[in-house]
Design a protein around this motif. Structure first.
Motif, mmCIF file in Angstrom:
data_model
loop_
_atom_site.group_PDB
_atom_site.id
_atom_site.type_symbol
_atom_site.label_atom_id
_atom_site.label_comp_id
_atom_site.label_asym_id
_atom_site.label_seq_id
_atom_site.Cartn_x
_atom_site.Cartn_y
_atom_site.Cartn_z
ATOM 1 N N ALA A 174 0.860 -1.177 0.000
ATOM 2 C CA ALA A 174 0.000 0.000 0.000
ATOM 3 C C ALA A 174 0.900 1.231 0.000
ATOM 4 C CB ALA A 174 -0.915 0.000 1.236
ATOM 5 N N PRO A 175 0.390 2.382 -0.440
ATOM 6 C CA PRO A 175 1.214 3.592 -0.433
ATOM 7 C C PRO A 175 1.663 3.954 0.987
ATOM 8 C CG PRO A 175 -0.749 3.902 -1.771
ATOM 9 C CD PRO A 175 -0.932 2.605 -1.038
ATOM 10 N N GLN A 176 2.835 4.564 1.066
ATOM 11 C CA GLN A 176 3.314 5.039 2.361
ATOM 12 C C GLN A 176 2.481 6.236 2.819
ATOM 13 O OE1 GLN A 176 7.706 5.316 2.600
ATOM 14 N NE2 GLN A 176 7.746 4.290 0.611
ATOM 15 N N PRO A 177 2.358 6.416 4.133
ATOM 16 C CA PRO A 177 1.579 7.558 4.633
ATOM 17 C C PRO A 177 2.095 8.884 4.084
ATOM 18 C CG PRO A 177 2.082 6.022 6.405
ATOM 19 C CD PRO A 177 2.857 5.558 5.213
ATOM 20 N N VAL A 178 1.198 9.799 3.858
ATOM 21 C CA VAL A 178 1.549 11.121 3.358
ATOM 22 C C VAL A 178 1.097 12.167 4.373
ATOM 23 C CG1 VAL A 178 1.471 10.479 0.931
ATOM 24 C CG2 VAL A 178 -0.641 11.201 2.055
ATOM 25 N N PRO A 179 1.734 13.354 4.390
ATOM 26 C CA PRO A 179 2.806 13.752 3.485
ATOM 27 C C PRO A 179 4.120 13.078 3.839
ATOM 28 C CG PRO A 179 2.424 15.453 5.109
ATOM 29 C CD PRO A 179 1.351 14.425 5.331
ATOM 30 N N GLY A 180 4.876 12.737 2.829
ATOM 31 C CA GLY A 180 6.134 12.046 3.065
ATOM 32 C C GLY A 180 7.291 13.013 3.236
ATOM 33 N N ALA A 181 8.266 12.588 4.013
ATOM 34 C CA ALA A 181 9.488 13.371 4.204
ATOM 35 C C ALA A 181 10.571 12.849 3.266
ATOM 36 C CB ALA A 181 9.956 13.270 5.655
ATOM 37 N N LEU A 182 11.640 13.598 3.141
ATOM 38 C CA LEU A 182 12.802 13.155 2.388
ATOM 39 C C LEU A 182 13.541 12.126 3.231
ATOM 40 C CD1 LEU A 182 14.682 13.364 -0.056
ATOM 41 C CD2 LEU A 182 15.775 15.329 1.042
ATOM 42 N N GLY A 211 14.130 8.823 -1.292
ATOM 43 C CA GLY A 211 12.820 9.220 -1.777
ATOM 44 C C GLY A 211 11.948 9.742 -0.663
ATOM 45 N N THR A 212 10.677 9.901 -0.953
ATOM 46 C CA THR A 212 9.725 10.399 0.028
ATOM 47 C C THR A 212 9.088 9.232 0.771
ATOM 48 O OG1 THR A 212 7.957 10.437 -1.635
ATOM 49 C CG2 THR A 212 9.237 12.442 -1.331
ATOM 50 N N GLY A 213 8.832 9.438 2.050
ATOM 51 C CA GLY A 213 8.223 8.372 2.833
ATOM 52 C C GLY A 213 8.202 8.698 4.311
ATOM 53 N N VAL A 214 8.123 7.649 5.121
ATOM 54 C CA VAL A 214 8.051 7.779 6.573
ATOM 55 C C VAL A 214 9.471 7.942 7.129
ATOM 56 C CG1 VAL A 214 7.361 6.622 8.711
ATOM 57 C CG2 VAL A 214 5.956 6.380 6.648
ATOM 58 N N PRO A 215 9.813 9.094 7.710
ATOM 59 C CA PRO A 215 11.205 9.300 8.136
ATOM 60 C C PRO A 215 11.658 8.333 9.217
ATOM 61 C CG PRO A 215 9.786 11.055 8.963
ATOM 62 C CD PRO A 215 8.965 10.272 7.985
ATOM 63 N N GLN A 310 0.169 3.418 11.036
ATOM 64 C CA GLN A 310 0.611 4.379 10.054
ATOM 65 C C GLN A 310 2.067 4.780 10.220
ATOM 66 O OE1 GLN A 310 -1.228 5.572 7.295
ATOM 67 N NE2 GLN A 310 -2.319 3.760 7.979
ATOM 68 N N GLY A 311 2.732 4.252 11.262
ATOM 69 C CA GLY A 311 4.150 4.529 11.432
ATOM 70 C C GLY A 311 4.462 5.878 12.025
ATOM 71 N N SER A 312 3.491 6.513 12.654
ATOM 72 C CA SER A 312 3.744 7.790 13.307
ATOM 73 C C SER A 312 2.910 7.862 14.563
ATOM 74 C CB SER A 312 3.385 8.965 12.372
ATOM 75 O OG SER A 312 2.028 8.879 11.988
#
Length: 314
Positions: A174-182, A211-215, A310-312
């Protein structure tokens, strides 16, 4: 083309590039730094040539190289703005930097690494940068374990069962949670070099997964090592404190970091355990102590609570 057939031509390209940049480089010997199916790396004097994974495409790699060129205080900048093509493999060129010495763990630059990651995570992601590839690599490690016909039954079962507890985004389903960080996407101490060598500042290397994603993913491997007992508490504390002091956004500035780290740490524990079990099977040997610690950690995993999926932190 196999890495072994690629190697001589890559060495020749590294030599030609080194002599173009510094005609009096004083060296006529190429040194192989890595020769794996997913990456072949050759050094000639102060120039390093890297053949990227066979599935790399310019649409993904070029924005990553551009990002590295624009963030010279965080990432080692490439010598050329675009990759070359060598036997169907994309090749990039880099200045040589001195890596972390694995024989001197007491000198590991945990604080410097933490500050670099914090700076990366605070930096707005450039337009057009693809998603961070960490979850894709974790999923590939598990897929390879599934295909290993003679993998140790109990160990493989524990790892695969643990994988089922990982949320879909961290399994690349599934897509990573947004907004994504560098994000770096594959951080470990092997991704640091001093440049200029030997005593320049530490910089991050290897943009294949940038890329962009969960820091929090970038903190996940040290967190996993700490949770498994493979990273001493003092080193983990130093790393986490330095990251927070540098304004890193992956975890809260104070309090319990684990709601943010739970998912990445568990996914990277499974990835590392899957690789370990597969390697042990291929080499026809039992798991060593560190590998068994990873499998034991997988065996203890239970489904992640929904509020952490969601990893946060919530």
């Amino acid at each position: 083309m196999t890495p072994n057939r690629l190697l001589p031509d890559l060495a020749a390209h590294a030599e030609a590039t080194a002599h173009t940049l510094a005609p009096a480089c004083g060296s006529c010997t190429a040194v192989t730094l890595a020769d794996r199916p997913d990456a072949t790396v050759v050094r000639h004097a102060g120039t390093v040539a890297k053949a990227h994974p066979p599935d790399s495409v310019p649409a993904d790699l070029v924005p990553r190289l551009t990002a590295a060129a624009r963030l010279p205080g965080l990432l080692l900048p490439p010598l050329t703005p675009a990759p070359a093509d060598l036997h169907g493999r994309l090749v990039s060129y880099w200045p040589y930097g001195r890596p972390v010495d694995p024989a001197d763990p007491d000198a590991a630059p945990w604080e410097e690494a933490a500050a670099l990651l914090a700076g990366l995570h605070r930096t707005p992601a450039p337009a057009g940068l693809p998603a961070m590839r960490g979850p894709v690599k974790a999923a590939r490690a598990v897929k390879r374990l599934r295909s290993a016909t003679a993998a140790p039954r109990a160990a493989a079962t524990a790892v695969l069962r643990a994988w089922d507890t990982v949320p879909a985004w961290a399994r690349a389903e599934a897509p990573q949670p947004v907004p994504g960080a560098l994000c770096h996407g594959d951080f470990h101490l092997g991704q640091l070099v001093r440049h200029p060598a030997p005593d320049g500042p530490w910089l991050l290397i290897d943009v294949d997964d940038l890329g962009t994603g969960v820091p929090a993913w970038d903190l996940g491997r040290p967190a996993a090592w700490y949770a498994c007992g493979l990273l001493p508490p003092d080193e983990w504390s130093r790393f986490l404190a330095a990251y927070r002091a540098a304004g890193g956004t992956a975890v809260p500035a104070a309090g319990d970091p684990w709601p943010a780290l739970e998912v990445p740490a568990r996914a990277l524990t499974v990835q590392t355990a899957a690789r370990a079990v597969t390697k042990a099977q291929e080499e026809g040997r039992p798991l060593d102590e560190a590998e068994q610690c990873l499998v034991d950690a997988c065996d203890r995993m239970v489904p992640v609570p929904p509020e952490l999926a969601q990893g946060s932190p919530k």
